[in-house]
Design a protein around this motif. Sequence first.
Motif, PDB file in Angstrom:
ATOM      1  N   ALA A  18       0.973  -1.011  -0.392  1.00 12.33           N
ATOM      2  CA  ALA A  18       0.081   0.222   0.127  1.00 12.33           C
ATOM      3  C   ALA A  18       1.214   1.387   0.017  1.00 12.33           C
ATOM      4  O   ALA A  18       0.380   1.979  -1.037  1.00 12.33           O
ATOM      5  CB  ALA A  18      -0.921  -0.530   0.956  1.00 12.33           C
ATOM      6  N   LEU A  19       2.270   1.298   0.654  1.00 12.90           N
ATOM      7  CA  LEU A  19       3.123   2.615   0.914  1.00 12.90           C
ATOM      8  C   LEU A  19       3.444   2.185  -0.159  1.00 12.90           C
ATOM      9  O   LEU A  19       3.660   3.909  -0.910  1.00 12.90           O
ATOM     10  CB  LEU A  19       3.779   1.951   1.722  1.00 12.90           C
ATOM     11  CG  LEU A  19       4.785   3.290   2.198  1.00 12.90           C
ATOM     12  CD1 LEU A  19       3.925   4.115   2.898  1.00 12.90           C
ATOM     13  CD2 LEU A  19       5.615   2.547   3.248  1.00 12.90           C
ATOM     14  N   TRP A  22       1.245   3.798  -2.741  1.00  9.34           N
ATOM     15  CA  TRP A  22       0.455   5.426  -2.242  1.00  9.34           C
ATOM     16  C   TRP A  22       1.808   6.737  -3.319  1.00  9.34           C
ATOM     17  O   TRP A  22       1.575   7.503  -3.430  1.00  9.34           O
ATOM     18  CB  TRP A  22       0.514   5.496  -0.657  1.00  9.34           C
ATOM     19  CG  TRP A  22       0.383   7.062  -0.440  1.00  9.34           C
ATOM     20  CD1 TRP A  22      -1.228   7.462  -0.827  1.00  9.34           C
ATOM     21  CD2 TRP A  22       1.348   7.976   0.008  1.00  9.34           C
ATOM     22  NE1 TRP A  22      -0.423   9.184  -0.428  1.00  9.34           N
ATOM     23  CE2 TRP A  22       0.808   9.289   0.413  1.00  9.34           C
ATOM     24  CE3 TRP A  22       2.553   7.829  -0.182  1.00  9.34           C
ATOM     25  CZ2 TRP A  22       1.200  10.188   0.648  1.00  9.34           C
ATOM     26  CZ3 TRP A  22       3.315   8.916   0.635  1.00  9.34           C
ATOM     27  CH2 TRP A  22       3.354   9.858   1.217  1.00  9.34           C
ATOM     28  N   ALA A  25       1.326   6.837  -6.504  1.00 13.12           N
ATOM     29  CA  ALA A  25       0.455   8.130  -7.139  1.00 13.12           C
ATOM     30  C   ALA A  25       1.002   8.981  -6.942  1.00 13.12           C
ATOM     31  O   ALA A  25       0.864   9.873  -7.634  1.00 13.12           O
ATOM     32  CB  ALA A  25      -0.728   7.431  -6.130  1.00 13.12           C
ATOM     33  N   ALA A  26       1.546   9.119  -5.445  1.00  9.65           N
ATOM     34  CA  ALA A  26       2.051  10.874  -5.296  1.00  9.65           C
ATOM     35  C   ALA A  26       3.067  10.990  -6.071  1.00  9.65           C
ATOM     36  O   ALA A  26       3.532  12.645  -6.243  1.00  9.65           O
ATOM     37  CB  ALA A  26       2.437  10.536  -3.858  1.00  9.65           C
TER      38      ALA A  26
END
Length: 72
Positions: A18-19, A22, A25-26
């Motif tokens: 998940a990290l 994220w 995407a960031a």
Amino acid sequence: MSELIDTFIARGDLAHLALLLWAGAASFALWFVLRELAAASRRFDDFVRELEVFNRRAGRSSRGGGEAANDG
């Protein structure tokens, strides 16, 4: 890609997955925003440059030939 996800699931590293997603995407969002900001800056610079050209031309024609028309 499925093998990579299966490896993360089997090891219980869902938080790391998940990290990673994220962070990806960031990073993509930041790259996209910076690219659009640079394009907007270029468009604004072009607009200001054209406005300056327009004002120079309009100023000469309305004063009757240049700066010397305002001396008297």
